[in-house]
Write a protein that holds these residues in place. Sequence first.
Motif, PDB file in Angstrom:
ATOM      1  N   UNK A   1       0.834  -1.189   0.000  1.00 54.00           N
ATOM      2  CA  UNK A   1       0.000   0.000   0.000  1.00 54.00           C
ATOM      3  C   UNK A   1       0.874   1.247   0.000  1.00 54.00           C
ATOM      4  N   UNK A   2       1.963   1.232   0.739  1.00 53.70           N
ATOM      5  CA  UNK A   2       2.834   2.400   0.797  1.00 53.70           C
ATOM      6  C   UNK A   2       3.396   2.764  -0.563  1.00 53.70           C
ATOM      7  N   UNK A   3       3.791   1.754  -1.334  1.00 52.48           N
ATOM      8  CA  UNK A   3       4.318   2.018  -2.672  1.00 52.48           C
ATOM      9  C   UNK A   3       3.225   2.563  -3.577  1.00 52.48           C
ATOM     10  N   UNK A   4       2.026   2.020  -3.457  1.00 50.79           N
ATOM     11  CA  UNK A   4       0.911   2.505  -4.274  1.00 50.79           C
ATOM     12  C   UNK A   4       0.610   3.959  -3.964  1.00 50.79           C
ATOM     13  N   UNK A   5       0.643   4.302  -2.682  1.00 42.59           N
ATOM     14  CA  UNK A   5       0.348   5.680  -2.276  1.00 42.59           C
ATOM     15  C   UNK A   5       1.381   6.645  -2.843  1.00 42.59           C
ATOM     16  N   UNK A   6       2.650   6.305  -2.698  1.00 39.41           N
ATOM     17  CA  UNK A   6       3.696   7.229  -3.138  1.00 39.41           C
ATOM     18  C   UNK A   6       3.741   7.372  -4.652  1.00 39.41           C
ATOM     19  N   UNK A   7       3.267   6.366  -5.376  1.00 35.91           N
ATOM     20  CA  UNK A   7       3.256   6.434  -6.835  1.00 35.91           C
ATOM     21  C   UNK A   7       1.958   7.006  -7.388  1.00 35.91           C
ATOM     22  N   UNK A   8       0.936   7.123  -6.548  1.00 36.91           N
ATOM     23  CA  UNK A   8      -0.368   7.612  -7.006  1.00 36.91           C
ATOM     24  C   UNK A   8      -0.360   9.115  -7.213  1.00 36.91           C
ATOM     25  N   UNK A   9      -1.172   9.533  -8.160  1.00 37.79           N
ATOM     26  CA  UNK A   9      -1.372  10.967  -8.382  1.00 37.79           C
ATOM     27  C   UNK A   9      -2.334  11.481  -7.312  1.00 37.79           C
ATOM     28  N   UNK A  10      -2.270  12.749  -6.979  1.00 40.65           N
ATOM     29  CA  UNK A  10      -3.176  13.291  -5.962  1.00 40.65           C
ATOM     30  C   UNK A  10      -4.649  12.965  -6.211  1.00 40.65           C
ATOM     31  N   UNK A  11      -5.059  12.900  -7.495  1.00 45.44           N
ATOM     32  CA  UNK A  11      -6.455  12.559  -7.779  1.00 45.44           C
ATOM     33  C   UNK A  11      -6.783  11.123  -7.383  1.00 45.44           C
ATOM     34  N   UNK A  12      -5.789  10.253  -7.389  1.00 45.91           N
ATOM     35  CA  UNK A  12      -5.994   8.838  -7.059  1.00 45.91           C
ATOM     36  C   UNK A  12      -6.050   8.593  -5.555  1.00 45.91           C
ATOM     37  N   UNK A  13      -5.537   9.511  -4.762  1.00 44.19           N
ATOM     38  CA  UNK A  13      -5.551   9.342  -3.308  1.00 44.19           C
ATOM     39  C   UNK A  13      -6.978   9.192  -2.801  1.00 44.19           C
ATOM     40  N   UNK A  14      -7.898   9.945  -3.358  1.00 45.98           N
ATOM     41  CA  UNK A  14      -9.309   9.864  -2.960  1.00 45.98           C
ATOM     42  C   UNK A  14      -9.836   8.447  -3.162  1.00 45.98           C
ATOM     43  N   UNK A  15      -9.509   7.838  -4.285  1.00 51.10           N
ATOM     44  CA  UNK A  15      -9.969   6.482  -4.564  1.00 51.10           C
ATOM     45  C   UNK A  15      -9.344   5.464  -3.609  1.00 51.10           C
ATOM     46  N   UNK A  16      -8.072   5.652  -3.288  1.00 55.03           N
ATOM     47  CA  UNK A  16      -7.394   4.735  -2.366  1.00 55.03           C
ATOM     48  C   UNK A  16      -8.035   4.816  -0.982  1.00 55.03           C
ATOM     49  N   UNK A  17      -8.197   6.028  -0.479  1.00 55.91           N
ATOM     50  CA  UNK A  17      -8.800   6.211   0.849  1.00 55.91           C
ATOM     51  C   UNK A  17     -10.248   5.732   0.837  1.00 55.91           C
ATOM     52  N   UNK A  18     -10.972   6.006  -0.239  1.00 57.71           N
ATOM     53  CA  UNK A  18     -12.357   5.564  -0.356  1.00 57.71           C
ATOM     54  C   UNK A  18     -12.495   4.059  -0.330  1.00 57.71           C
ATOM     55  N   UNK A  19     -11.498   3.356  -0.815  1.00 63.99           N
ATOM     56  CA  UNK A  19     -11.512   1.894  -0.771  1.00 63.99           C
ATOM     57  C   UNK A  19     -11.220   1.340   0.612  1.00 63.99           C
ATOM     58  N   UNK A  20     -10.571   2.125   1.455  1.00 68.72           N
ATOM     59  CA  UNK A  20     -10.201   1.674   2.800  1.00 68.72           C
ATOM     60  C   UNK A  20     -11.209   2.076   3.868  1.00 68.72           C
ATOM     61  N   UNK A  21     -11.784   3.272   3.728  1.00 69.29           N
ATOM     62  CA  UNK A  21     -12.612   3.832   4.800  1.00 69.29           C
ATOM     63  C   UNK A  21     -14.075   3.924   4.398  1.00 69.29           C
ATOM     64  N   UNK A  22     -14.933   3.885   5.398  1.00 69.01           N
ATOM     65  CA  UNK A  22     -16.358   4.118   5.196  1.00 69.01           C
ATOM     66  C   UNK A  22     -16.550   5.593   4.836  1.00 69.01           C
ATOM     67  N   UNK A  23     -17.700   5.930   4.265  1.00 68.14           N
ATOM     68  CA  UNK A  23     -18.018   7.332   4.004  1.00 68.14           C
ATOM     69  C   UNK A  23     -18.030   8.052   5.350  1.00 68.14           C
ATOM     70  N   UNK A  24     -17.318   9.146   5.466  1.00 67.46           N
ATOM     71  CA  UNK A  24     -17.195   9.849   6.742  1.00 67.46           C
ATOM     72  C   UNK A  24     -16.257   9.144   7.707  1.00 67.46           C
ATOM     73  N   UNK A  25     -15.412   8.267   7.199  1.00 67.71           N
ATOM     74  CA  UNK A  25     -14.574   7.424   8.047  1.00 67.71           C
ATOM     75  C   UNK A  25     -13.258   8.020   8.491  1.00 67.71           C
ATOM     76  N   UNK A  26     -13.023   9.265   8.194  1.00 66.04           N
ATOM     77  CA  UNK A  26     -11.829   9.945   8.676  1.00 66.04           C
ATOM     78  C   UNK A  26     -12.274  10.949   9.723  1.00 66.04           C
TER      79      UNK A  26
END
Length: 65
Positions: A1-26
């Motif tokens: 996951x760490x490698x995916x995060x560092x290689x992801x574009x800022x627009x992709x971070x939303x999708x990564x976090x959305x796959x891990x957390x519930x809506x309102x999960x932060x």
Amino acid sequence: MGASWSEAAPEEWHDIVGGLLMVGGLVYNLERQVIVGLIPRPSVLPVLALGLQQTEKWEQREERH
């Protein structure tokens, strides 16, 4: 996951976090400007817990309603 995060574009971070957390999960403390909680999707909780245990700042709590 760490490698995916560092290689992801800022627009992709939303999708990564959305796959891990519930809506309102932060849970963010605006006054202290820190993340104080995460509400993960049930399917990723075991993997997320395993990764966060090593930080020694991880504490799993029961869901509050």
